[in-house]
Design an enzyme around this catalytic site. Sequence first.
Site, short mmCIF file in Angstrom:
data_model
loop_
_atom_site.label_atom_id
_atom_site.label_comp_id
_atom_site.label_asym_id
_atom_site.label_seq_id
_atom_site.Cartn_x
_atom_site.Cartn_y
_atom_site.Cartn_z
N GLU A 2 0.84 -1.19 0.00
CA GLU A 2 0.00 0.00 0.00
C GLU A 2 0.88 1.24 0.00
O GLU A 2 2.11 1.18 0.06
CB GLU A 2 -0.94 -0.01 1.21
CG GLU A 2 -1.94 -1.16 1.18
CD GLU A 2 -2.92 -1.11 2.33
OE1 GLU A 2 -2.83 -0.21 3.17
OE2 GLU A 2 -3.82 -1.99 2.38
N HIS A 4 -8.62 10.13 3.47
CA HIS A 4 -8.36 9.03 2.55
C HIS A 4 -8.51 9.54 1.12
O HIS A 4 -9.47 10.25 0.81
CB HIS A 4 -9.31 7.86 2.80
CG HIS A 4 -8.82 6.58 2.22
ND1 HIS A 4 -8.87 6.30 0.87
CD2 HIS A 4 -8.22 5.50 2.79
CE1 HIS A 4 -8.34 5.12 0.65
NE2 HIS A 4 -7.94 4.60 1.80
N ARG A 48 -0.54 8.87 1.95
CA ARG A 48 -1.90 9.36 1.76
C ARG A 48 -2.03 10.87 1.76
O ARG A 48 -2.85 11.43 1.03
CB ARG A 48 -2.81 8.76 2.84
CG ARG A 48 -3.07 7.29 2.61
CD ARG A 48 -3.88 6.70 3.74
NE ARG A 48 -4.19 5.30 3.45
CZ ARG A 48 -4.74 4.48 4.30
NH1 ARG A 48 -5.05 4.91 5.51
NH2 ARG A 48 -5.00 3.22 3.97
N HIS A 69 -10.63 10.36 7.31
CA HIS A 69 -10.41 8.92 7.47
C HIS A 69 -9.83 8.53 8.82
O HIS A 69 -10.35 7.63 9.48
CB HIS A 69 -9.49 8.44 6.36
CG HIS A 69 -9.23 6.97 6.35
ND1 HIS A 69 -10.24 6.04 6.31
CD2 HIS A 69 -8.06 6.26 6.37
CE1 HIS A 69 -9.72 4.82 6.30
NE2 HIS A 69 -8.41 4.93 6.35
N ARG A 111 -0.30 8.91 9.22
CA ARG A 111 -0.23 7.47 9.46
C ARG A 111 0.17 6.72 8.20
O ARG A 111 -0.37 6.94 7.12
CB ARG A 111 -1.60 6.98 9.92
CG ARG A 111 -1.70 5.47 10.11
CD ARG A 111 -3.11 5.08 10.50
NE ARG A 111 -4.06 5.33 9.43
CZ ARG A 111 -4.68 4.38 8.75
NH1 ARG A 111 -4.43 3.11 8.99
NH2 ARG A 111 -5.55 4.69 7.81
#
Length: 534
Positions: A120, A236, A285, A345, A380
Amino acid sequence: MSWEAHADLLVVGTGVAGLTAALRARELGLRVLVISKDDALAGNTGWAQGGIAVHRDEDGDPGDSLGAHVQDTLLAGAGLCSRPAVTGILSAGGAAVRRLCELGARFDADAAGSLDRTREGGHSAFRVIHAGGDATGAEVQRALGDSAREGGIAVLERHCVAELVRGSRGAVTGALAIDAEGRTGLLRAPAVLLATGGLGQLYEATTNPDVSTADGVALALRAGAAVADLEFVQFHPTVLYAPGAPRGRRPLVTEAVRGEGAVLVDARGQRVMRDEHQLADLAPRDVVSAAIARRMAETGTDHVYLDATGISAQFSDRFPTVLAACAQAGIDPRREPVPVTTAAHYACGGVVSTVHGRTGVTGLYAAGEVARTGLHGANRLASNSLLEGLVVGQQAAEAAGADLRSGVLAAESPDRAAPPPAQPVVDRDLLQRTMSRRAGIGRSAAGLAEAARVLDRGSVARPLSTRQAVEDSALLLTAQALLTAAAQRTESRGSHRRTDFPQPDRELRRSTALRLDVSGFLLGADTAVSEVAA
């Protein structure tokens, strides 16, 4: 009080951190009581699609290592992670996953029986394990929930904690709660663990469920604890876009779709991430969300597209949850690009706590998204959150058990058992609209100040006698703390983006904490975050 209950450890929340803590506390012989605003399986955990990022020597990517996972996490955190916290939590990940498997969790495996892995955004290796393709959170929640039921752990469903109560020396000694009929009760416990999840309901569009109303942040602040890094709200990059969609939770299109080869394109068919970052569509992100926001502004649109047609062959098996959500919207991602946009998110900050869950208030612990351990910093790293809940949830239970045995925790009764007091609230639609427009991805001093004025003018005092009043008061207090922190951070770093200060400032490469003074005003904490969370 209409009713009363007793426990050694009161766990507020039924997500991965809360149930992990409850199970470990029961193993240690503690009397455990879990409280949930909704049913026993409500919370963020069940909605997590991506997976758990973990390095395990027995079945990991040969090119991966714990050190590489640590480095990726520090890089994504943009200078605000605590290296000891990152190393401590990630190094305990392998054991936490093995324990979860022993509780019955079933992860996807390859033909040889090793756990299947994907990659990811922000990860330099294939280290994200998953279950049911894109239903990892649901499988984790199922395994923990089944184990809790089989272990006879008591869960108070549809009960809402209105306030933490403290003894004469300031230690937490329990909580005041409201049941489904609106009756107030006293929960006596020398140890209280906040595992209440996130704050996504501050915004109009979020991936979070309805229960994510920042309750734990507000409870901790009012109990005297410090919070930090609240300005770092991760948006997100890809939730399913639908014209005129109502406020609230939006279907998530997991980042793992891009990990398998999908790419972001704008309304003209041009790649969004080609020149934005060396990792392109797999950039962290904050980078992807900011790039999407810029491209939408440039093209005058309110969404972009995720083109997954190049991976259509494996889409059905790998992403059944995403496929079902798209089908409900009349979209076939195997044959056409999926319209996506950004949504609130994950809260990178929260209640300042150690990796063992201890806060600055005796008897109060925090774990999961509500906690600020130093793992996430300013942004994060994808799929680190479930791992944090597993590790810190277990360690918080062990810390509470040790503190009980050593006599650190108060054995006194609460200094009062009166009904919850009145607190300021704001109409939720007004609050969400204000926060979305002024404290979303792009922020400015003028916008943040206007948001604070709107919320101040719109607030009225209400007794915390219903779940809605409790939630609305928590949202308002957390919004005020977030706006205060965002105004103080005059730079752009991680998931905090200032249009008037577009560059990072080396002088601000630190976390700052806030707490309430005796009059209820938000002030900078006297104790530095590093001292509290060492």
